[in-house]
Design a protein around this motif. Sequence first.
Motif, PDB file in Angstrom:
ATOM      1  N   LEU A  63       0.832  -1.208   0.000  1.00 16.62           N
ATOM      2  CA  LEU A  63       0.000   0.000   0.000  1.00 16.62           C
ATOM      3  C   LEU A  63       0.864   1.255   0.000  1.00 16.62           C
ATOM      4  O   LEU A  63       0.597   2.208  -0.738  1.00 16.62           O
ATOM      5  N   ASP A  66       2.389   1.721  -3.404  1.00 10.86           N
ATOM      6  CA  ASP A  66       1.386   2.136  -4.388  1.00 10.86           C
ATOM      7  C   ASP A  66       0.974   3.580  -4.196  1.00 10.86           C
ATOM      8  O   ASP A  66       0.607   4.260  -5.155  1.00 10.86           O
ATOM      9  N   LEU A  67       1.059   4.071  -2.963  1.00 15.28           N
ATOM     10  CA  LEU A  67       0.732   5.475  -2.695  1.00 15.28           C
ATOM     11  C   LEU A  67       1.580   6.403  -3.541  1.00 15.28           C
ATOM     12  O   LEU A  67       1.112   7.419  -4.036  1.00 15.28           O
ATOM     13  N   PHE A  68       2.853   6.054  -3.665  1.00 16.73           N
ATOM     14  CA  PHE A  68       3.781   6.951  -4.351  1.00 16.73           C
ATOM     15  C   PHE A  68       4.032   6.554  -5.799  1.00 16.73           C
ATOM     16  O   PHE A  68       4.870   7.161  -6.462  1.00 16.73           O
ATOM     17  N   SER A  69       3.314   5.564  -6.283  1.00 22.60           N
ATOM     18  CA  SER A  69       3.525   5.162  -7.674  1.00 22.60           C
ATOM     19  C   SER A  69       2.411   5.759  -8.537  1.00 22.60           C
ATOM     20  O   SER A  69       1.455   6.335  -8.024  1.00 22.60           O
ATOM     21  N   THR A  70       2.571   5.619  -9.842  1.00 20.47           N
ATOM     22  CA  THR A  70       1.550   6.151 -10.736  1.00 20.47           C
ATOM     23  C   THR A  70       0.846   5.047 -11.499  1.00 20.47           C
ATOM     24  O   THR A  70       0.144   5.297 -12.459  1.00 20.47           O
ATOM     25  N   ASP A  71       1.054   3.804 -11.076  1.00 22.70           N
ATOM     26  CA  ASP A  71       0.356   2.697 -11.732  1.00 22.70           C
ATOM     27  C   ASP A  71      -1.133   2.769 -11.436  1.00 22.70           C
ATOM     28  O   ASP A  71      -1.551   3.215 -10.379  1.00 22.70           O
ATOM     29  N   ILE A  72      -1.908   2.283 -12.394  1.00 21.94           N
ATOM     30  CA  ILE A  72      -3.360   2.364 -12.269  1.00 21.94           C
ATOM     31  C   ILE A  72      -3.850   1.408 -11.194  1.00 21.94           C
ATOM     32  O   ILE A  72      -4.641   1.746 -10.347  1.00 21.94           O
ATOM     33  N   PHE A  73      -3.387   0.234 -11.210  1.00 23.58           N
ATOM     34  CA  PHE A  73      -3.865  -0.804 -10.307  1.00 23.58           C
ATOM     35  C   PHE A  73      -2.911  -0.955  -9.141  1.00 23.58           C
ATOM     36  O   PHE A  73      -1.791  -0.535  -9.217  1.00 23.58           O
ATOM     37  N   GLY A  74      -3.320  -1.522  -8.060  1.00 26.84           N
ATOM     38  CA  GLY A  74      -2.467  -1.708  -6.887  1.00 26.84           C
ATOM     39  C   GLY A  74      -1.495  -2.847  -7.101  1.00 26.84           C
ATOM     40  O   GLY A  74      -1.598  -3.894  -6.449  1.00 26.84           O
TER      41      GLY A  74
END
Lengths: 156, 261
Positions: A63, A66-74
Amino acid sequence: MQNKLSKRIFLLTLTALAIFEVIAGEYFLLCGARMDLLLIMVVIGSIYFDAKWALFFSLFTGLLKDLFSTDIFGLNTLLLPGITFLVIKLSRKIILEHTVIRVVIIFAAALLYNLLLGILSFSRGISVPWGIFVRNTVLSPIYTAAISPLLLKAIE
Amino acid sequence: MNPRLDKLKNKNLVYFLAVFFSLIILAGLIPALRVPALSILKYPLRLASLIKREVNGIIFYHRNFIRNELLQKEIGLLRQKLNTLNEAELENKRLSDLLSLKQRAPYKVLAAKVIGRSADNWASTVIIDQGHHSGIRRGMVVLGFAGLAGRVTEASSFISKVMLINDPDLAVSAMVQRSRWQGLVTGTLGNYLVMRYLPKDSDIQPADSIITSGLTETYPKGLCIGEVLETGEEFSGLSRYAIIRPAVELAVLEEVLVIIP
């Protein structure tokens, strides 16, 4: 060991490392490759905690990533628990007490993680030069594994 | 067959499937959770960024001193250039008025500080300290002081994420300033960009300036992207490519300007 390693401290450490990677990660590049401190902590969590808590920490780490990424899905929320699951399965077949074995497992986990992300990027039509691909899938896991003894020592 | 064993196996399967589907649902909720969570993390990120800046100032004092001297000289040269360009702009305005050409209104910009970078090997993004509160929306163009830096991909109340131009997921319609040949610039995750889909007979050389073409409404026309380092032919032999050095130093980006339409 589990008694010594407080779950709360581990959780705070994960959060602090996530912020550290975002703020100061670019100062610790090796030929452009990043070390993945959070992945090291996920593997350490898989070794030191029982399955339930290890999966919880890997989910939390996913989590955070994913907060700091720009991917659409987790993506990280799915990948990191998967890696934890594999490490737990492996820990039931071989003894993971020795530092060298742990470093090898961290290298393998980082290699698998970056390889999967690279393949997923390609499947989405995002192409990178071969040099960058090799840097991310080979050099970055090597760097991560080389740094891991320091964290393992700190945990011990 | 042991009925107890069968029952246990079925129970394990149900448990596994429940956990698996819960994970899928949770992962699907991530995009909705991301924005409010980023708002919460704004103050720790800002504090850490402030501490980092102060420590940098102490550690890199000598480097900053030398850089300051060089920048002062550059400012002087740029002021002279600006004067010349102002003259050209005034002349252009007069001529355009004469020809009754429609002029596009100049755009408004908002300054923002970079407070973090992605910790991802497969993406190139930065986090800036402005968000919805300041008028920033998803899709807005972000400039460095020397040219195009990227585009806003997510905006929370006080923080936004910017995808840099060296991210391979970002493609910008561009053209060669001198010869007006058009192509598509994408990132490589490294220090350089690649301009593709240039025709075989295109007039492009090293040292050519690459600017945005304005074909898409997203990027205003004329934003500086970078300079051509070398050109080559694609593997297919049907088109050419060019390696471009970005005008903006993406590795040391500290402040950006967001175009507010």
